[in-house]
Design a protein around this motif. Structure first.
Motif, PDB file in Angstrom:
ATOM      1  N   PRO A  30       0.833  -1.212   0.000  1.00 46.24           N
ATOM      2  CA  PRO A  30       0.000   0.000   0.000  1.00 46.24           C
ATOM      3  C   PRO A  30       0.868   1.262   0.000  1.00 46.24           C
ATOM      4  CG  PRO A  30      -0.707  -1.520   1.703  1.00 46.24           C
ATOM      5  CD  PRO A  30       0.572  -2.059   1.166  1.00 46.24           C
ATOM      6  N   ARG A  79     -12.989   0.034  -4.066  1.00 47.75           N
ATOM      7  CA  ARG A  79     -11.688   0.518  -3.571  1.00 47.75           C
ATOM      8  C   ARG A  79     -10.673   0.687  -4.707  1.00 47.75           C
ATOM      9  NH1 ARG A  79     -10.149  -3.781   0.889  1.00 47.75           N
ATOM     10  NH2 ARG A  79      -8.563  -2.259   1.511  1.00 47.75           N
ATOM     11  N   ASN A 149     -12.997   7.877  -5.017  1.00 45.98           N
ATOM     12  CA  ASN A 149     -12.097   7.765  -3.856  1.00 45.98           C
ATOM     13  C   ASN A 149     -11.432   6.399  -3.739  1.00 45.98           C
ATOM     14  OD1 ASN A 149     -11.650  10.074  -2.448  1.00 45.98           O
ATOM     15  ND2 ASN A 149     -13.614   9.973  -1.375  1.00 45.98           N
ATOM     16  N   GLU A 151      -8.672   3.430  -3.226  1.00 43.49           N
ATOM     17  CA  GLU A 151      -7.411   3.269  -2.490  1.00 43.49           C
ATOM     18  C   GLU A 151      -6.311   2.835  -3.448  1.00 43.49           C
ATOM     19  OE1 GLU A 151      -8.025   0.685   0.976  1.00 43.49           O
ATOM     20  OE2 GLU A 151     -10.100   1.363   0.886  1.00 43.49           O
ATOM     21  N   ARG A 183      -2.206   7.451  -2.245  1.00 46.58           N
ATOM     22  CA  ARG A 183      -2.831   6.241  -2.775  1.00 46.58           C
ATOM     23  C   ARG A 183      -1.794   5.276  -3.348  1.00 46.58           C
ATOM     24  NH1 ARG A 183      -7.185  10.094  -5.362  1.00 46.58           N
ATOM     25  NH2 ARG A 183      -8.907   9.624  -4.009  1.00 46.58           N
TER      26      ARG A 183
END
Lengths: 308, 214
Positions: A30, A79, A149, A151, A183
């Motif tokens: 991430p 996501r 939005n 991720e 992100r």
């Protein structure tokens, strides 16, 4: 342990008996901005399509946020943002109708951001998508992807077909958003200067294999182009591993070497060159060397585990 | 899910205009014909005219129902609708469910229109249609099932994305099924057969839609 945003294990894909992807392993943690490079037909889009569950693998597994790509739920998909090569938009819809559809499908629609993007891009809401220029379609696609939005943002050659100004505008906006929101981004592009500006880790696909997968800085440190000049003719045989390419010109020898280190430098010194200089390489140069039609077996060794 | 259903219904509206207009046109002809016959000879049975129109709709509606399925799947492919939807918060199963929900509703609307019209005529002219209810209702119900079968075959053929196959199968399959009914008669056997074909085609379409590249 943090779950990887993208996980690919031994991915193999055949099209009509032709191997397009041959045992790809890739992990993107991430927050990482990963640049996926490769020549036309190298399999970049195929990897992305398999990741998104738009195509199925012949063998191996892919997962996004720990969930198998073929089993992604609506929540998992919410996501993920995707800007596709050629832009997967419903062509006969007016822009406003397409926006309404995307908005209704998104559980977390960022209206403020979307309005800002639409105003920045000056997109005509009443025009049909197919009547928009390629640049406008790219902008609309990016705005739709970002407003949900996500991720994880997957950009598959998003700047393909855009003119320099629109491309720059697109990238600056992307960089701005990336920096603000932290992100995870998987970015595939033919325009390596774009990748160089954004990515902090890169992978290079060659003949269906991921031959490079390391941080961008490390790649630049590990792949070196060295010019050696000798008093007499340059040696024709060097007992050195990881030579990607070599060019002879009587007294001059130019080598591109992977996994460059002090030992290799010391070894080259034993040939007593009159000069040994390093030729600076951009990502584009490294890419061209790495995707040379006849490269030596190339694998850039990463130094330990390098999260972004 | 509601968003997807709404999108599918809007998308199918354009196509549905054709069968709806055809149905209304035939219905007007039927009513005019019955009125004319009734005025000409008020005591003559009018079931002949309804019987003729039953076969007209039996030959027109099933290909139109194959068309509903073909239209949904080919439009999806050529306009890249599912790849767009799948980049948002939805799944293939939801897209498919929304699609067949609207498809089945469309087919039922077309079929029920005729069921309702025939029921109305039977109710309006009870004296002149002796035994019409027992005669037409099983046939109209069978026709409804045939339409559903044709729709399920339409979505299956549409998944193969070949316009030539779609056109050929779209024109041939309904008439093969109608021939089957003509041979077997209006009995339970064709009903069971049609239901089995419908279930098999729908399950195969579902399985293929969930796994095929988009």
């Amino acid at each position: 342990m943090t779950e990887n945003a993208v996980q690919i294990d031994n991915l193999v894909k055949y099209f009509d008996g032709r191997c397009v992807l041959d045992g790809i392993d890739l992990q993107i943690p991430p927050g990482c901005i990963y640049g996926l490079l490769g020549r036309n037909g190298a399999g970049k889009t195929t990897i992305i399509r398999i990741l998104l569950g738009l195509d199925s693998p012949t063998r191996g597994q892919t997962a996004l946020f720990g969930c198998d790509s073929l089993q992604l739920s609506a929540h998992d998909r919410s996501r993920i943002g995707y800007v596709a090569e050629g832009h997967h938009l419903i062509q006969h819809y007016p822009v406003a109708k397409l926006i309404k559809l995307a908005q209704d499908l998104a559980p977390q629609w960022n209206r403020e951001l979307f309005d800002h993007l639409i105003n920045t891009f000056r997109l005509p809401l009443d025009r049909k998508v197919k009547k928009l220029s390629t640049g406008m379609r790219a902008q609309l696609n990016l705005a739709l992807a970002l407003a949900a939005n996500p991720e994880l943002l997957i950009l598959d050659d998003p700047t393909l077909g855009l003119d320099t100004i629109v491309r720059r505008q697109f990238l600056e906006l992307a960089i701005d958003l990336i920096q603000k929101q932290g992100r995870t981004i998987l970015f595939s592009s033919h325009i390596l200067s774009d990748v160089e500006r954004i990515a902090d880790r890169v992978g290079i696909l060659l003949a269906g294999k991921l031959v490079v997968d390391c941080p961008l800085d490390q790649l630049k440190n590990r792949v070196k182009k060295i010019r050696l000049i000798f008093d007499r003719s340059a040696p024709t045989e060097l007992h050195l591993t990881d030579i990607i390419s070599q060019q002879y010109d009587n007294r001059e020898l130019i080598l591109t070497i992977a996994n460059w280190n002090r030992q290799k430098q010391t070894y080259l010194q034993t040939y007593n060159p009159t000069s040994l200089t390093e030729i600076p390489l951009s990502l584009e140069d490294i890419f061209i060397e790495c995707t040379n039609p006849n490269p030596a077996t190339l694998t850039i060794e990463t130094q330990g585990d390098h999260p972004c | 899910m509601l968003t997807l259903i709404k999108r599918e219904s809007q998308s199918l509206c354009l196509y549905l205009a054709l069968p709806v207009l055809v149905s209304i046109f035939i219905a007007i002809l039927l009513c005019l014909d019955i009125t004319r016959r009734h005025q000409f000879s008020p005591y003559s049975p009018i079931s002949n005219s309804m019987y003729e129109f039953f076969w007209v709709i039996a030959f027109i509606l099933p290909p139109l129902c194959v068309g509903v399925g073909l239209y949904q799947m080919l439009t999806d492919h050529y306009q890249k609708i599912s790849p767009f939807l799948l980049t948002h918060a939805t799944t293939r199963s939801r897209i498919f469910l929304a699609r067949i929900t609207i498809g089945i509703i469309a087919v039922l609307i077309l079929s029920l229109f005729w069921l309702a019209l025939f029921a109305f005529l039977i109710y309006k002219y009870p004296r002149y249609l002796p035994g019409a209810l027992e005669f037409f209702m099983p046939r109209l119900i069978l026709l409804t099932i045939l339409n559903l079968t044709c729709y399920s075959l339409g979505i299956l053929i549409g998944l193969y994305r070949n316009k030539l196959i779609a056109l050929t199968a779209g024109l041939l399959l309904p008439y093969i099924l109608i021939s089957l009914i003509a041979i077997k008669g209006f009995t339970l056997t064709p009903v069971i057969l049609l239901l089995l074909i419908t279930a098999a085609a729908t399950i195969r379409t579902w399985q293929k839609f969930l796994t095929q590249p988009l």
